[in-house]
Design a protein around this motif. Structure first.
Motif, PDB file in Angstrom:
ATOM      1  N   GLU A   1       0.652  -1.181  -0.330  1.00 30.44           N
ATOM      2  CA  GLU A   1      -0.257  -0.139   0.106  1.00 30.44           C
ATOM      3  C   GLU A   1       1.132   1.268   0.336  1.00 30.44           C
ATOM      4  OE1 GLU A   1      -3.700   0.252  -0.063  1.00 30.44           O
ATOM      5  OE2 GLU A   1      -3.501  -1.854  -0.784  1.00 30.44           O
ATOM      6  N   VAL A   2       1.760   0.999   0.377  1.00 32.86           N
ATOM      7  CA  VAL A   2       3.296   2.596   0.739  1.00 32.86           C
ATOM      8  C   VAL A   2       3.403   2.841  -0.505  1.00 32.86           C
ATOM      9  CG1 VAL A   2       4.879   3.531   2.163  1.00 32.86           C
ATOM     10  CG2 VAL A   2       2.994   2.110   3.373  1.00 32.86           C
ATOM     11  N   LEU A   3       4.051   1.724  -0.529  1.00 32.75           N
ATOM     12  CA  LEU A   3       5.403   1.649  -1.981  1.00 32.75           C
ATOM     13  C   LEU A   3       4.223   1.766  -3.436  1.00 32.75           C
ATOM     14  CD1 LEU A   3       8.229  -0.886  -0.908  1.00 32.75           C
ATOM     15  CD2 LEU A   3       8.053   1.634  -0.828  1.00 32.75           C
ATOM     16  N   LYS A   4       4.341   0.699  -3.508  1.00 28.57           N
ATOM     17  CA  LYS A   4       2.775   0.683  -5.035  1.00 28.57           C
ATOM     18  C   LYS A   4       1.584   1.605  -5.333  1.00 28.57           C
ATOM     19  CE  LYS A   4       4.244  -3.687  -5.923  1.00 28.57           C
ATOM     20  NZ  LYS A   4       4.240  -5.333  -5.878  1.00 28.57           N
ATOM     21  N   LYS A   5       0.876   1.928  -3.917  1.00 26.51           N
ATOM     22  CA  LYS A   5      -0.079   2.659  -4.246  1.00 26.51           C
ATOM     23  C   LYS A   5      -0.418   3.899  -3.360  1.00 26.51           C
ATOM     24  CE  LYS A   5      -3.831  -1.201  -4.226  1.00 26.51           C
ATOM     25  NZ  LYS A   5      -4.713  -1.577  -3.167  1.00 26.51           N
ATOM     26  N   LYS A   6       1.435   4.192  -3.372  1.00 29.95           N
ATOM     27  CA  LYS A   6       1.767   5.439  -2.392  1.00 29.95           C
ATOM     28  C   LYS A   6       0.334   5.947  -1.695  1.00 29.95           C
ATOM     29  CE  LYS A   6       5.171   5.036  -5.378  1.00 29.95           C
ATOM     30  NZ  LYS A   6       6.579   5.239  -5.307  1.00 29.95           N
ATOM     31  N   ARG A   7       0.205   5.297  -0.730  1.00 25.93           N
ATOM     32  CA  ARG A   7      -0.750   6.008   0.701  1.00 25.93           C
ATOM     33  C   ARG A   7       0.156   6.099   1.468  1.00 25.93           C
ATOM     34  NH1 ARG A   7      -4.904   1.278   2.825  1.00 25.93           N
ATOM     35  NH2 ARG A   7      -5.386   3.013   3.989  1.00 25.93           N
ATOM     36  N   LYS A   8      -0.807   6.793   2.332  1.00 26.78           N
ATOM     37  CA  LYS A   8       0.707   7.676   3.648  1.00 26.78           C
ATOM     38  C   LYS A   8       0.548   6.835   4.638  1.00 26.78           C
ATOM     39  CE  LYS A   8      -0.468  12.199   2.884  1.00 26.78           C
ATOM     40  NZ  LYS A   8      -1.329  14.176   3.510  1.00 26.78           N
ATOM     41  N   ILE A   9       1.781   6.430   4.807  1.00 28.85           N
ATOM     42  CA  ILE A   9       2.076   6.104   6.602  1.00 28.85           C
ATOM     43  C   ILE A   9       1.461   5.916   7.434  1.00 28.85           C
ATOM     44  CG2 ILE A   9       3.486   5.437   7.818  1.00 28.85           C
ATOM     45  CD1 ILE A   9       5.540   5.487   6.165  1.00 28.85           C
ATOM     46  N   THR A  10       1.052   6.870   7.578  1.00 29.89           N
ATOM     47  CA  THR A  10      -0.009   7.406   9.397  1.00 29.89           C
ATOM     48  C   THR A  10      -1.755   6.889   8.266  1.00 29.89           C
ATOM     49  OG1 THR A  10       0.890   9.341   9.003  1.00 29.89           O
ATOM     50  CG2 THR A  10      -1.288   9.048  10.053  1.00 29.89           C
ATOM     51  N   SER A  11      -2.465   6.826   7.462  1.00 29.78           N
ATOM     52  CA  SER A  11      -3.469   6.172   6.737  1.00 29.78           C
ATOM     53  C   SER A  11      -3.691   4.460   7.483  1.00 29.78           C
ATOM     54  CB  SER A  11      -3.931   6.872   6.079  1.00 29.78           C
ATOM     55  OG  SER A  11      -2.414   5.899   4.855  1.00 29.78           O
TER      56      SER A  11
END
Length: 294
Positions: free
Chosen positions: A14-24
Protein backbone atom coordinates in the motif's frame (compact mmCIF):
# COMPACT_ATOMS: atom_id res chain seq x y z
CA UNK A 1 -8.82 -12.87 9.90
CA UNK A 2 -5.60 -12.13 8.05
CA UNK A 3 -2.26 -13.44 9.22
CA UNK A 4 0.62 -11.20 10.35
CA UNK A 5 2.50 -11.95 7.12
CA UNK A 6 -0.48 -10.81 5.05
CA UNK A 7 -0.74 -7.62 7.10
CA UNK A 8 2.93 -6.83 6.50
CA UNK A 9 2.63 -7.49 2.79
CA UNK A 10 -0.52 -5.37 2.56
CA UNK A 11 1.07 -2.46 4.44
CA UNK A 12 4.27 -2.47 2.39
CA UNK A 13 2.49 -2.72 -0.96
CA UNK A 14 0.00 0.00 0.00
CA UNK A 15 2.85 2.38 0.79
CA UNK A 16 5.28 1.50 -2.01
CA UNK A 17 2.93 0.73 -4.90
CA UNK A 18 -0.25 2.65 -4.16
CA UNK A 19 1.65 5.55 -2.60
CA UNK A 20 -0.56 5.73 0.44
CA UNK A 21 0.57 7.61 3.48
CA UNK A 22 2.12 5.57 6.24
CA UNK A 23 -0.09 7.28 8.82
CA UNK A 24 -3.32 6.12 7.17
CA UNK A 25 -2.04 2.55 6.73
CA UNK A 26 -0.90 2.45 10.35
CA UNK A 27 -4.31 3.64 11.56
CA UNK A 28 -6.06 1.08 9.38
CA UNK A 29 -4.00 -1.83 10.71
CA UNK A 30 -3.74 -0.51 14.25
CA UNK A 31 0.06 -0.53 14.38
CA UNK A 32 2.71 2.11 14.96
CA UNK A 33 4.26 3.99 12.05
CA UNK A 34 7.69 2.86 13.23
CA UNK A 35 6.61 -0.74 12.72
CA UNK A 36 5.63 -0.08 9.11
CA UNK A 37 8.95 1.68 8.51
CA UNK A 38 10.70 -1.47 9.78
CA UNK A 39 8.66 -3.69 7.44
CA UNK A 40 9.51 -1.49 4.47
CA UNK A 41 13.21 -1.48 5.34
CA UNK A 42 13.29 -5.25 5.73
CA UNK A 43 11.53 -5.65 2.38
CA UNK A 44 13.96 -3.34 0.59
CA UNK A 45 17.05 -4.91 2.17
CA UNK A 46 16.03 -8.45 1.22
CA UNK A 47 17.40 -9.96 -2.03
CA UNK A 48 15.02 -10.11 -4.95
CA UNK A 49 14.63 -13.87 -4.67
CA UNK A 50 13.70 -13.65 -0.99
CA UNK A 51 11.49 -10.57 -1.04
CA UNK A 52 8.41 -12.46 0.12
CA UNK A 53 10.34 -14.04 3.00
CA UNK A 54 10.68 -10.58 4.50
CA UNK A 55 7.02 -10.72 5.50
CA UNK A 56 7.36 -13.95 7.47
CA UNK A 57 7.58 -13.58 11.25
CA UNK A 58 11.05 -13.93 12.64
CA UNK A 59 9.91 -15.17 16.02
CA UNK A 60 9.56 -18.95 15.99
CA UNK A 61 6.70 -20.34 18.03
CA UNK A 62 5.54 -23.74 19.14
CA UNK A 63 7.50 -26.95 18.71
CA UNK A 64 9.85 -25.37 16.15
CA UNK A 65 11.30 -23.01 18.73
CA UNK A 66 14.88 -24.04 19.67
CA UNK A 67 13.95 -24.09 23.36
CA UNK A 68 10.64 -25.91 22.89
CA UNK A 69 11.94 -29.24 24.14
CA UNK A 70 9.11 -29.98 26.54
CA UNK A 71 7.27 -32.17 24.03
CA UNK A 72 10.35 -34.35 23.63
CA UNK A 73 10.09 -35.66 27.20
CA UNK A 74 6.29 -35.78 27.35
CA UNK A 75 6.06 -39.59 27.49
CA UNK A 76 8.88 -39.76 30.04
CA UNK A 77 7.03 -37.29 32.22
CA UNK A 78 3.80 -39.27 31.98
CA UNK A 79 5.53 -42.53 32.94
CA UNK A 80 7.22 -40.79 35.86
CA UNK A 81 3.89 -39.42 37.06
CA UNK A 82 2.29 -42.86 36.84
CA UNK A 83 5.15 -44.39 38.82
CA UNK A 84 5.05 -41.72 41.54
CA UNK A 85 2.17 -39.23 41.22
CA UNK A 86 3.09 -37.57 44.51
CA UNK A 87 6.23 -35.93 43.12
CA UNK A 88 6.18 -32.16 42.97
CA UNK A 89 6.99 -30.13 39.88
CA UNK A 90 10.49 -29.42 41.18
CA UNK A 91 11.22 -33.10 41.83
CA UNK A 92 9.84 -34.07 38.42
CA UNK A 93 12.11 -31.52 36.77
CA UNK A 94 15.09 -32.83 38.74
CA UNK A 95 14.48 -36.44 37.73
CA UNK A 96 14.04 -35.47 34.08
CA UNK A 97 17.03 -33.14 34.09
CA UNK A 98 15.11 -30.20 32.60
CA UNK A 99 13.92 -26.83 33.80
CA UNK A 100 11.03 -26.47 36.20
CA UNK A 101 9.28 -23.96 33.92
CA UNK A 102 9.22 -26.45 31.03
CA UNK A 103 7.76 -29.18 33.24
CA UNK A 104 5.13 -26.87 34.70
CA UNK A 105 4.05 -25.57 31.28
CA UNK A 106 3.68 -29.14 30.02
CA UNK A 107 1.71 -30.12 33.11
CA UNK A 108 -0.48 -27.10 32.48
CA UNK A 109 -1.16 -28.26 28.92
CA UNK A 110 -1.98 -31.76 30.17
CA UNK A 111 -4.13 -30.36 32.99
CA UNK A 112 -2.01 -32.16 35.60
CA UNK A 113 -0.78 -29.26 37.69
CA UNK A 114 -2.25 -30.51 40.98
CA UNK A 115 -1.47 -33.68 42.87
CA UNK A 116 -5.13 -34.75 42.84
CA UNK A 117 -5.28 -34.54 39.05
CA UNK A 118 -2.09 -36.57 38.74
CA UNK A 119 -3.52 -39.22 41.06
CA UNK A 120 -6.67 -39.43 38.94
CA UNK A 121 -4.58 -39.62 35.78
CA UNK A 122 -2.58 -42.53 37.23
CA UNK A 123 -5.75 -44.59 37.54
CA UNK A 124 -6.56 -43.99 33.87
CA UNK A 125 -3.14 -44.29 32.27
CA UNK A 126 -2.04 -47.54 30.66
CA UNK A 127 0.42 -46.26 28.09
CA UNK A 128 0.91 -43.41 25.63
CA UNK A 129 -2.54 -42.54 24.23
CA UNK A 130 -4.11 -45.67 25.78
CA UNK A 131 -6.70 -46.12 28.50
CA UNK A 132 -7.40 -49.03 30.77
CA UNK A 133 -9.96 -51.67 29.86
CA UNK A 134 -12.33 -50.73 32.68
CA UNK A 135 -12.26 -47.08 31.63
CA UNK A 136 -13.09 -48.03 28.05
CA UNK A 137 -16.01 -50.15 29.20
CA UNK A 138 -17.36 -47.34 31.36
CA UNK A 139 -17.10 -44.94 28.41
CA UNK A 140 -18.94 -47.33 26.09
CA UNK A 141 -21.65 -48.04 28.65
CA UNK A 142 -22.10 -44.33 29.26
CA UNK A 143 -22.61 -43.78 25.53
CA UNK A 144 -25.11 -46.63 25.28
CA UNK A 145 -27.00 -45.26 28.29
CA UNK A 146 -27.01 -41.86 26.54
CA UNK A 147 -25.48 -40.15 29.56
CA UNK A 148 -22.94 -38.30 27.38
CA UNK A 149 -22.40 -37.94 23.68
CA UNK A 150 -19.23 -39.02 21.93
CA UNK A 151 -17.95 -35.49 21.33
CA UNK A 152 -18.07 -34.62 25.03
CA UNK A 153 -16.25 -37.82 26.00
CA UNK A 154 -13.62 -37.26 23.31
CA UNK A 155 -12.90 -33.79 24.68
CA UNK A 156 -12.87 -35.01 28.28
CA UNK A 157 -10.40 -37.86 27.73
CA UNK A 158 -8.43 -36.21 24.89
CA UNK A 159 -9.42 -38.96 22.45
CA UNK A 160 -10.49 -39.06 18.85
CA UNK A 161 -14.11 -39.84 18.08
CA UNK A 162 -12.98 -42.51 15.65
CA UNK A 163 -11.34 -44.48 18.48
CA UNK A 164 -14.51 -44.28 20.57
CA UNK A 165 -16.60 -45.50 17.63
CA UNK A 166 -14.24 -48.47 17.27
CA UNK A 167 -14.63 -49.34 20.96
CA UNK A 168 -18.40 -49.07 20.63
CA UNK A 169 -18.50 -51.36 17.58
CA UNK A 170 -16.19 -53.88 19.26
CA UNK A 171 -18.30 -53.90 22.41
CA UNK A 172 -21.52 -54.41 20.46
CA UNK A 173 -19.93 -57.19 18.39
CA UNK A 174 -17.90 -59.10 21.01
CA UNK A 175 -19.35 -57.84 24.28
CA UNK A 176 -15.94 -56.68 25.52
CA UNK A 177 -13.37 -53.98 24.95
CA UNK A 178 -9.84 -55.30 25.27
CA UNK A 179 -6.56 -53.67 24.51
CA UNK A 180 -5.22 -54.91 21.19
CA UNK A 181 -1.69 -53.94 22.13
CA UNK A 182 0.29 -57.07 23.00
CA UNK A 183 3.06 -56.89 25.55
CA UNK A 184 5.92 -59.06 26.71
CA UNK A 185 6.30 -62.48 25.13
CA UNK A 186 2.82 -62.20 23.59
CA UNK A 187 4.10 -59.57 21.19
CA UNK A 188 4.85 -61.11 17.76
CA UNK A 189 8.27 -59.42 17.66
CA UNK A 190 9.29 -60.38 21.19
CA UNK A 191 12.52 -62.32 21.71
CA UNK A 192 12.18 -65.55 23.66
CA UNK A 193 14.87 -67.03 25.85
CA UNK A 194 16.06 -69.20 22.97
CA UNK A 195 16.71 -66.21 20.71
CA UNK A 196 18.45 -64.33 23.51
CA UNK A 197 20.78 -67.27 24.16
CA UNK A 198 21.62 -67.44 20.47
CA UNK A 199 22.54 -63.75 20.39
CA UNK A 200 24.60 -64.00 23.58
CA UNK A 201 26.43 -67.09 22.31
CA UNK A 202 27.34 -65.20 19.14
CA UNK A 203 28.62 -62.33 21.26
CA UNK A 204 30.71 -64.79 23.29
CA UNK A 205 32.28 -66.26 20.14
CA UNK A 206 32.90 -62.95 18.38
CA UNK A 207 32.71 -60.02 20.83
CA UNK A 208 34.54 -57.71 18.43
CA UNK A 209 31.59 -57.65 16.03
CA UNK A 210 29.44 -54.54 15.97
CA UNK A 211 25.67 -54.67 16.30
CA UNK A 212 25.33 -54.24 12.54
CA UNK A 213 27.70 -57.15 11.88
CA UNK A 214 25.79 -59.28 14.38
CA UNK A 215 22.57 -58.50 12.51
CA UNK A 216 24.20 -59.69 9.27
CA UNK A 217 25.20 -63.01 10.82
CA UNK A 218 21.94 -63.56 12.74
CA UNK A 219 18.36 -63.67 11.42
CA UNK A 220 17.34 -60.65 13.50
CA UNK A 221 17.19 -56.92 12.93
CA UNK A 222 19.62 -54.39 14.33
CA UNK A 223 16.90 -52.95 16.53
CA UNK A 224 16.03 -56.34 18.01
CA UNK A 225 19.66 -57.25 18.71
CA UNK A 226 20.25 -53.84 20.24
CA UNK A 227 17.31 -54.29 22.62
CA UNK A 228 18.64 -57.67 23.78
CA UNK A 229 22.14 -56.29 24.29
CA UNK A 230 20.70 -53.29 26.11
CA UNK A 231 18.84 -55.64 28.45
CA UNK A 232 22.14 -57.24 29.48
CA UNK A 233 24.21 -54.04 29.36
CA UNK A 234 26.22 -55.11 26.30
CA UNK A 235 25.61 -52.24 23.89
CA UNK A 236 29.26 -51.12 24.01
CA UNK A 237 32.10 -53.09 22.48
CA UNK A 238 34.15 -53.11 25.67
CA UNK A 239 31.27 -54.58 27.63
CA UNK A 240 30.86 -57.36 25.06
CA UNK A 241 34.57 -58.20 25.19
CA UNK A 242 34.48 -58.37 28.99
CA UNK A 243 31.35 -60.52 28.86
CA UNK A 244 32.95 -62.93 26.39
CA UNK A 245 36.07 -63.22 28.57
CA UNK A 246 33.97 -63.98 31.64
CA UNK A 247 32.00 -66.64 29.78
CA UNK A 248 35.13 -68.33 28.42
CA UNK A 249 36.76 -68.45 31.86
CA UNK A 250 33.92 -70.53 33.27
CA UNK A 251 34.64 -74.31 33.52
CA UNK A 252 32.99 -76.42 30.90
CA UNK A 253 32.00 -79.10 33.45
CA UNK A 254 31.47 -79.38 37.17
CA UNK A 255 33.80 -81.84 38.97
CA UNK A 256 32.20 -84.66 40.84
CA UNK A 257 32.28 -84.88 44.61
CA UNK A 258 35.09 -87.48 44.76
CA UNK A 259 37.14 -85.48 42.28
CA UNK A 260 36.85 -82.45 44.50
CA UNK A 261 38.00 -84.45 47.54
CA UNK A 262 41.02 -85.79 45.64
CA UNK A 263 41.87 -82.31 44.42
CA UNK A 264 41.76 -80.91 47.95
CA UNK A 265 43.83 -83.84 49.27
CA UNK A 266 46.55 -83.39 46.66
CA UNK A 267 46.79 -79.66 47.10
CA UNK A 268 46.55 -79.15 50.82
CA UNK A 269 47.57 -82.36 52.65
CA UNK A 270 51.26 -82.36 51.52
CA UNK A 271 51.63 -78.86 52.83
CA UNK A 272 50.83 -80.09 56.33
CA UNK A 273 53.95 -82.34 56.48
CA UNK A 274 57.02 -81.03 58.38
CA UNK A 275 59.47 -79.11 56.30
CA UNK A 276 62.70 -80.94 55.31
CA UNK A 277 66.03 -79.83 56.81
CA UNK A 278 67.69 -76.94 55.02
CA UNK A 279 70.13 -77.80 52.28
CA UNK A 280 73.82 -77.22 53.06
CA UNK A 281 74.16 -75.31 49.82
CA UNK A 282 74.64 -71.65 50.42
CA UNK A 283 76.04 -72.11 53.91
CA UNK A 284 79.72 -72.72 52.96
CA UNK A 285 81.70 -75.95 53.27
CA UNK A 286 80.39 -78.46 55.80
CA UNK A 287 82.49 -78.67 58.95
CA UNK A 288 84.12 -82.04 59.80
CA UNK A 289 82.73 -83.81 62.81
CA UNK A 290 84.45 -82.98 66.09
CA UNK A 291 86.46 -85.87 67.53
CA UNK A 292 86.06 -86.80 71.12
CA UNK A 293 89.05 -85.99 73.38
CA UNK A 294 90.98 -88.91 74.81
Amino acid sequence: MSSPAQNRKYAVFEVLKKKRKITSVAEELGVARKTIYQWIKRYKDSPFRYKLDAFKPRYIKGNKHPKAYKHRFKNKLLRLIVKNPGLSTTLLAGKLGVGRHAVYSLLEELDLTSKEKRMAFTRLYVGPKRLGKDIKISIVRGILAKEKNISEIAREYHLSRKAIYEWLARYQRDGKVEDKYLRGFEHPKAFREKEERLILSKVTKAPELSIGKLAQKLPYSIHGIYNVLKKYGLTHGGARIAYAASQRSKPSFLPRFLDRIRLVWEEFIPSLAPAPPPSPEGYGEPKPPRLAET
